[in-house]
Design a protein around this motif. Structure first.
Motif, short mmCIF file in Angstrom:
data_model
loop_
_atom_site.label_atom_id
_atom_site.label_comp_id
_atom_site.label_asym_id
_atom_site.label_seq_id
_atom_site.Cartn_x
_atom_site.Cartn_y
_atom_site.Cartn_z
N TYR A 236 -42.61 -3.64 41.18
CA TYR A 236 -43.53 -2.81 40.47
C TYR A 236 -43.13 -1.50 40.77
N GLU A 237 -43.09 -0.11 40.06
CA GLU A 237 -42.97 1.03 40.22
C GLU A 237 -43.54 2.14 39.51
N VAL A 238 -43.97 3.13 40.21
CA VAL A 238 -44.79 4.08 39.61
C VAL A 238 -43.65 4.92 38.75
N LYS A 239 -44.07 5.24 37.57
CA LYS A 239 -43.16 5.94 36.80
C LYS A 239 -44.35 6.86 35.94
N ARG A 262 -39.92 0.73 45.07
CA ARG A 262 -40.22 -0.59 44.41
C ARG A 262 -41.03 -1.38 45.12
N HIS A 263 -42.28 -1.83 44.61
CA HIS A 263 -43.26 -2.72 45.46
C HIS A 263 -43.09 -4.18 44.90
N GLN A 264 -43.29 -5.14 45.83
CA GLN A 264 -43.11 -6.40 45.40
C GLN A 264 -44.44 -7.03 44.95
N GLN A 265 -45.48 -6.35 45.47
CA GLN A 265 -46.86 -6.81 44.97
C GLN A 265 -47.41 -5.78 44.02
N GLN A 266 -48.08 -6.11 42.84
CA GLN A 266 -48.81 -5.08 42.07
C GLN A 266 -49.63 -4.27 42.64
N PHE A 483 -44.69 0.68 36.04
CA PHE A 483 -43.62 0.03 35.50
C PHE A 483 -43.17 -1.30 36.25
N GLU A 484 -43.25 -2.49 35.11
CA GLU A 484 -42.89 -3.76 35.88
C GLU A 484 -41.27 -4.13 35.53
N GLY A 485 -40.43 -4.13 36.47
CA GLY A 485 -38.99 -4.36 36.59
C GLY A 485 -38.65 -5.61 37.05
N ALA A 486 -37.50 -6.20 37.07
CA ALA A 486 -37.01 -7.31 37.65
C ALA A 486 -35.66 -7.19 37.97
N ASN A 487 -35.03 -7.92 38.89
CA ASN A 487 -33.69 -8.11 39.11
C ASN A 487 -32.96 -8.44 37.92
N LYS A 488 -31.90 -8.17 37.60
CA LYS A 488 -31.09 -8.01 36.33
C LYS A 488 -30.51 -9.25 36.27
#
Length: 709
Positions: A236-239, A262-266, A483-488
């Protein structure tokens, strides 16, 4: 006496040479000549056991691992005429007659001129010297170099024929000869893989290993394994985002810096979000930029583009070769990425006709000056892939060369014509947030597509997903969000993906990559399966990949190094003997590794018993013949089940008659007796139709006869 015997690689090349020089024999540039041709390679190495002294035959015949690695100094490197089976007739034919014919045709010539293909691997040179040695040619040998089979290239090459003192001073021969010997020695790896696999109980015919083959299979397997083991790890990342969906983010590349934002917890991201508020967008800059057309495609890129359309590597390679021989396209096995200025000027007058056939708007072809990114004033061997000087009447007319013919020409032509389009023009827009300068955005807004309207090869060969349409407007403010992302997730292994990987690491030419892939994706010993460009493993391929984990033969770096060493041999920088030592080193290293890896087969591939095909036994009748012999024979023949009365008659040696249905459903009368017969070397008892049953058979009943045997 004739001055030159011109040795071409195949009949089609000889035809083009004859057309360029004025006949299959005659005089050109003050020299008399006679054109002869091969049919590709006519010679091959004899079996390993025939390469060594009699006292070592048993060792080299054996597939036992204790007899490996081989001692290279034991080999005579003897060759023999190739004996091949005609796939249509099933008859075997030796190339000995071709060699005899060439020897007879050149006996009254003063010099033999090698005019085989000038390819980067030196294969044409090897092919020619094999023939020269086979006919025991003792007179001078020369070389005719040509860029393609156009008349101008052939005539120019004829006027500049060069002398070759002997084969060992011919760098192209040395390179190709050393490579062929290395590949012959790599047979040991196939023996290792096959032996340990069969010992583990798996019903394989052969597990082929070799230069590039093993690398391809292992790389695809690793990708499939990565996909299987993929676990989504969200972050989870602030954008910030403006009203037109432009994203503002912090640009960091350092791993430790990425971990901070990039945070592992929301919940952690939500806590950071409270530090931000809506911000004005500032420092907006717009720069007009240009992008030139991508480089010309090599054969592997071309095959990758066509694969999703259903054209496999073998089909593309075969069809392209036929189109080259017809002068529709350029030389396929080129290693060039550019064309010469002369080649550019040669095709320029043909551009309108090529564009018409390919369906390209000629109004887009306004850049008539050569681009330095595509055209060189220096020398090239053949020039990059491009249309030939013979422009077809239509795309449809090219289907006679192969089903991929129209598609091949369309892609090659459009890719070439794209360099005659103007640069793609776009505005590169950048901006940042007034209150948070680390948050930036950047995007491109098309101004003029130009060459992209013709063909964009970079998009065609890319594995990345197509970009969405970008809004050219920029908002006044941007609002923070999480923003919620993930490893590709690893991409699926496609032909594009594999060819891009090999090209990135500069392993092989485009044609070599396509040729090798075609070899390992067909037949009962295939390592990979290819369907519309998507690659997957066969059972044999999975076995190969498991066995080659940690080996030299499947290593990318080792394969690249090996190819570099082969180039050094051709440049007289490395003795061929030193290259062959690496084959022994490879076997020495890989043998124990593959033996150890065989222990993993059951866990990865599964129970070998499940791979064994068990065919149901056919029901049989038993009894005693009139001669007193006890026999068993099938209860059914041609779909007809024998009645008790018919069985009794057959055992008594009498003839019976009955009716069957052919494959096409037609009624057919059959008569015959019980007889002892032979099938594939094995004797058996069974019903045998009388000779006249099939004596006047149609094509359909011919098929039926094969079915009933």
């Amino acid at each position: 006496m004739t001055d030159y015997a011109i040795l071409c690689e195949k009949a089609s090349a000889a035809k083009n040479f004859a057309s360029a020089l004025g006949g299959t024999s005659g005089s050109f540039a003050g020299k008399s000549y006679q054109i002869v041709h091969s049919h590709g390679h006519l010679m091959e190495f004899v079996d390993p056991k025939a390469q060594v002294s009699e006292d070592k035959v048993s060792r080299y015949r054996s597939w036992k691992l204790e007899h490996l690695p081989w001692d290279v100094s034991d080999f005579s490197w003897e060759k023999q005429p190739i004996v091949a089976k005609n796939p249509r007739t099933g008859r075997q034919k030796s190339s000995r007659s071709d060699i005899t014919a060439i020897k007879k045709a050149v006996k009254d010539c003063s010099a033999l001129v090698i005019a085989t293909d000038v390819d980067p691997s030196g294969e044409g040179e090897l092919l020619a010297w094999e023939i020269i040695n086979a006919i025991n040619w003792q007179k001078p040998v020369k070389r005719l170099y040509f860029a393609d089979e156009e008349a101008t290239s052939i005539r120019s090459g004829f006027e500049q024929i060069k002398s070759l003192p002997d084969q060992f001073q011919d760098g192209d021969f040395l390179k190709a000869d050393a490579r062929s010997k290395w590949d012959f020695l790599s047979m040991q790896l196939t023996r290792i893989a096959t032996t340990v696999t069969k010992k583990a109980g798996y019903p394989v015919k052969v597990v082929r290993e070799g230069r590039l083959k093993s690398l391809m299979a292992r790389h695809v397997y690793e990708q499939l394994l990565a996909i299987k083991n993929y676990q989504r790890k969200p972050y989870y990342e602030v954008k910030f985002q403006d009203q037109y969906q432009h994203i503002f983010a912090r640009q960091v590349k350092d791993e430790s810096a990425i971990a901070v934002i990039r945070h592992q917890q929301q919940e952690q991201a939500k806590q950071e979000l409270t530090q931000y508020h809506e911000s004005a967008i500032t420092n907006v800059k717009t720069a007009k930029r240009h992008s030139a057309p991508p480089k010309l495609l090599d054969l592997s890129n071309l095959a990758s583009i066509l694969a999703p359309r259903g054209y496999n590597a073998k089909e593309v390679l075969s069809t392209y070769q036929k189109m080259y021989e017809a002068k529709i396209v350029s030389y396929p096995r080129t290693d060039d990425s550019k064309i010469s200025l002369a080649q550019f000027k040669q095709l320029l007058p043909l551009v309108p006709a090529i564009a018409s056939v390919a369906g390209v708007d000629q109004a887009l072809l306004t850049h008539k000056q050569p681009r330095f990114t595509h055209v060189t004033t220096g020398s090239v061997d053949h020039g990059a892939n491009r249309p030939g000087t013979k422009v077809p009447s239509s795309l449809g007319s090219l289907a006679k060369y192969g089903k991929s013919g129209p598609a091949i020409y369309e892609v090659v032509a459009k890719n070439y014509l794209a360099m005659l389009g103007e640069d793609y023009v776009f505005n590169h827009v950048t901006a940042e947030l007034a209150d948070y300068r680390d948050f930036k955005t950047a995007f491109n807004v098309p101004v003029a597509l130009n060459y992209k309207l013709i063909f964009d090869s970079s998009r065609q060969i890319s594995d990345d997903e197509a970009e969405g349409k970008v809004n050219g407007r920029l908002g006044k403010t941007a609002t923070p969000f999480i923003f919620e992302g993930a490893n590709k997730k690893p991409v699926k292994p496609t032909m594009k993906w594999l060819m891009n990987y090999l090209q990135k690491h500069q392993i092989g030419t485009g044609a070599t990559r396509v040729s090798t892939l075609s070899q390992i994706t067909v037949g009962t010993t295939a390592l990979l399966k290819e369907r519309k460009g998507v690659l997957s493993m066969t059972n044999t391929g999975t076995i190969s990949a498991v066995l080659t984990e940690g080996t030299i033969i499947s290593s990318t770096n080792a394969t690249k190094r090996l190819m570099d060493l082969m180039q050094q041999v051709g440049q007289f920088e490395l003795p061929p003997e030193e290259l062959l030592k690496t084959a022994t080193q490879t076997v020495t290293h890989d043998l124990p590794v593959m033996v150890a890896n065989a222990e993993k087969l059951t866990a990865v591939v599964g129970d070998p018993e499940k791979m064994i095909k068990h065919y149901p036994k056919k029901a049989k009748f038993g009894g005693e013949t009139s001669s007193g012999e006890t026999v068993n024979f099938n209860q059914v023949w041609g779909g007809h089940q024998f009645t008790p009365t018919e069985v009794k008659s057959l055992l008594a040696g009498e003839e019976i008659q009955f009716e069957i249905k052919t494959k096409r459903g037609k009624a057919m009368q059959v008569h015959g007796k019980l007889a002892q017969q032979v099938y594939r070397g094995h004797q058996f008892w069974g019903f045998k139709p009388a000779d006249d049953v099939f004596s006047k058979r149609s094509k359909s009943t011919s098929h039926s006869r094969r079915k009933y045997r």
